[in-house]
Design an enzyme around this catalytic site. Structure first.
Site, PDB file in Angstrom:
ATOM      1  N   GLU A  49       0.551   3.975   1.802  1.00  0.00           N
ATOM      2  CA  GLU A  49       0.848   4.482   3.148  1.00  0.00           C
ATOM      3  C   GLU A  49       2.009   3.738   3.795  1.00  0.00           C
ATOM      4  O   GLU A  49       2.896   4.330   4.402  1.00  0.00           O
ATOM      5  CB  GLU A  49      -0.374   4.322   4.072  1.00  0.00           C
ATOM      6  CG  GLU A  49      -1.640   5.018   3.604  1.00  0.00           C
ATOM      7  CD  GLU A  49      -2.543   4.092   2.832  1.00  0.00           C
ATOM      8  OE1 GLU A  49      -2.050   3.412   1.898  1.00  0.00           O
ATOM      9  OE2 GLU A  49      -3.740   4.023   3.139  1.00  0.00           O
ATOM     10  N   CYS A  76      -6.033   0.573   5.195  1.00  0.00           N
ATOM     11  CA  CYS A  76      -6.324  -0.829   5.527  1.00  0.00           C
ATOM     12  C   CYS A  76      -5.751  -1.165   6.907  1.00  0.00           C
ATOM     13  O   CYS A  76      -5.011  -0.372   7.502  1.00  0.00           O
ATOM     14  CB  CYS A  76      -5.735  -1.743   4.453  1.00  0.00           C
ATOM     15  SG  CYS A  76      -3.966  -2.023   4.638  1.00  0.00           S
ATOM     16  N   CYS A 124      -1.938  -1.019   7.303  1.00  0.00           N
ATOM     17  CA  CYS A 124      -1.446   0.364   7.293  1.00  0.00           C
ATOM     18  C   CYS A 124      -1.788   1.066   8.604  1.00  0.00           C
ATOM     19  O   CYS A 124      -0.994   1.863   9.110  1.00  0.00           O
ATOM     20  CB  CYS A 124      -2.006   1.125   6.100  1.00  0.00           C
ATOM     21  SG  CYS A 124      -1.249   0.573   4.560  1.00  0.00           S
ATOM     22  N   CYS A 134       0.837  -1.203   0.000  1.00  0.00           N
ATOM     23  CA  CYS A 134       0.000   0.000   0.000  1.00  0.00           C
ATOM     24  C   CYS A 134       0.872   1.253   0.000  1.00  0.00           C
ATOM     25  O   CYS A 134       2.004   1.246   0.513  1.00  0.00           O
ATOM     26  CB  CYS A 134      -0.870   0.041   1.251  1.00  0.00           C
ATOM     27  SG  CYS A 134      -2.118  -1.231   1.341  1.00  0.00           S
TER      28      CYS A 134
END
Ligand code: THU
Length: 160
Positions: A75, A112, A115, A73
């Site tokens: 992040e 998510c 993260c 991801c």
């Protein structure tokens, strides 16, 4: 009788005009970097940008893999890079945006679970809450005061 524990969080929805200049810049940087996301499998392009205490802004997009779980991801990739390259610079704010390839409107992307845990670790590392700015399809921005609002009762202590 069982003791009830209530968990609550307060988020804010701000219009573009209600954001500070530097908050707008952070969202704009996240939008720009999202366009270069490597997301051939989901077609979901995410951009994240962070403002560090030193004033620098770092950015990342999501990077996918044909072996899906290997993908990272935006992040998490960004906080890993920041931790490795700027280990003494606390993270103050993170903007997160997403768009499905081919669509006009921005999508909503709330971080998510992995993260959230990573954001939590960065907060603990510096003893500093990270404010999240999450772009909505209507152009407004959800401001989250810190990861506690999204990840209450989290795992944070190996010693119990
Ligand atoms: N993704 C992010 O980059 N950040 C999130 O908070 C949610 C999901 C990515 C992972 C994957 O590349 C794509 O979006 C679809 O899940």
């Amino acid at each position: 009788m069982a003791k009830k524990i209530t968990i609550s969080a307060e988020l804010e929805e701000l219009s573009w005009e209600e954001l500070s200049i530097s908050e707008r810049e952070l969202v704009v940087e996240a939008k720009k970097i999202s366009q270069d996301a490597y997301a051939p499998y989901s077609n979901f392009q995410v951009g994240a940008s962070i403002l560090m205490k030193s004033g620098i802004v770092l950015k990342s997009s999501n990077q996918e893999n044909v072996s899906f779980p290997v993908g990272v991801c935006a992040e998490r990739l960004l906080l890993g890079f920041a931790g490795a390259n700027h280990p003494n610079d606390p993270v103050l704010q993170m903007a997160i945006v997403a768009k499905k390839i081919g669509q006009e409107k921005w999508a909503t992307v709330s971080p998510c679970g992995l993260c959230r845990q990573t954001i939590s670790e960065t907060e603990m590392r510096f003893g500093q809450a990270i404010e999240l700015l999450i772009l909505l399809p209507n152009g407004n921005v959800i401001k989250v005061p810190g990861i506690q609002a999204l990840l209450p009762f989290k795992f944070e202590d190996l010693n119990g």
